[in-house]
Design an enzyme around this catalytic site. Structure first.
Site: not given
Ligand code: NAD
Length: 233
Positions: A86-87, A104, A115
């Site tokens: 969402v960034d 998302h 509304c």
């Molecule tokens: P998650 O947090 O469930 O999983 C992230 C995965 O990325 C983890 O398994 C982690 O080990 C891996 N990871 C993190 N940094 C890494 C790197 N540098 N190299 C390799 N692997 C790496 O994230 P998700 O599956 O996206 O689910 C979380 C939900 O929350 C998303 O659906 C999203 O909507 C939201 N969210 C969004 C943001 C954003 O917009 N940046 C941040 C946090 C959560």
């Protein structure tokens, strides 16, 4: 080559935005964090709403810059970017907005749950900072939330349909930085594989879909994705 990419929070950790489930993720730091992004808790409790706005205010996404992985994906010609994030960093890295499907939503927009009036997250945060505890809709007094899909909410059916089409159409499907535990986003992996795509998973930790992958890469995303993209062009 037709490429579709599903990205999750892990692609943005190297831009300074914490993920949820990774080793430094929000859910390990704050056991209550999940409530701040869960629709029923949010709607039921003004204190959760206040904390949710403060969490958005303090999110590093306001100042974050795209990293090498966002830029490498932006340079892939005609790729579809389906993102759980969402960034807004894919668009800022140069991916054409019409090729980015935000499953998302987006944290910078806000809307009234009663509304539908549109506003911005910045405006709600400014009202909190000015002393309001639960900034209500200017039009109807309803509960305002970010234009994100919280846990317990349905995805926009138009965006989801386009994402399923992008998964079905591709020759290569990359799943990057997603724990693949949030549905229906994660199921796109299966859609792509069933339609005959080659699957590459890039994630530090194992995912429930690794057994379907032709390749699983555990290296840091900022290095792994540019390497992978140069092998695809
Ligand atoms: P998650 O947090 O469930 O999983 C992230 C995965 O990325 C983890 O398994 C982690 O080990 C891996 N990871 C993190 N940094 C890494 C790197 N540098 N190299 C390799 N692997 C790496 O994230 P998700 O599956 O996206 O689910 C979380 C939900 O929350 C998303 O659906 C999203 O909507 C939201 N969210 C969004 C943001 C954003 O917009 N940046 C941040 C946090 C959560």
């Amino acid at each position: 080559m037709r490429v579709t990419v599903l990205t999750g929070a892990g692609i943005s950790t190297e831009s300074g935005i914490p993920d949820y489930r990774g080793p430094n993720g929000m859910w390990r730091r704050d056991p209550d964090h999940e409530k701040l992004v869960t629709y029923d808790y949010y709607m039921a409790d003004p204190e959760i709403r206040r904390r949710s706005w403060l969490m958005r205010r303090d999110n590093p996404a306001w100042e974050a810059e795209p990293n090498a992985a966002h830029r490498a994906l932006a340079a892939l010609p005609d790729a579809w970017i389906v993102t759980q994030n969402v960034d807004g960093l894919h668009q800022r890295a140069g991916s054409p907005p019409e090729r980015v499907l935000e499953l998302h939503g987006n944290m910078f927009g806000a809307l009234c749950t009663a509304c539908g009036a549109r506003s911005t997250t910045r405006e709600a945060i400014d009202r909190i900072d000015a002393g309001e505890s639960d900034p209500a809709c200017h039009e109807c007094g309803g509960v305002v939330k970010t234009a994100t899909v919280m846990f317990g909410q349905s995805l926009d059916p138009v965006v989801l349909t386009r994402a399923v089409e992008a998964a079905e159409e591709c020759e290569v499907f990359l799943a990057v930085g997603s724990s693949l535990r949030v549905q229906p986003a994660a199921s796109l992996v299966e859609v792509a594989v069933r339609a005959g795509a080659r699957l590459v998973v890039v994630n530090a930790e194992p995912t429930p879909y690794d057994h379907l992958a032709d390749e699983v890469i555990h290296d840091p995303i900022g290095a792994a994705v540019p390497r992978l993209c140069s092998s695809l062009t």
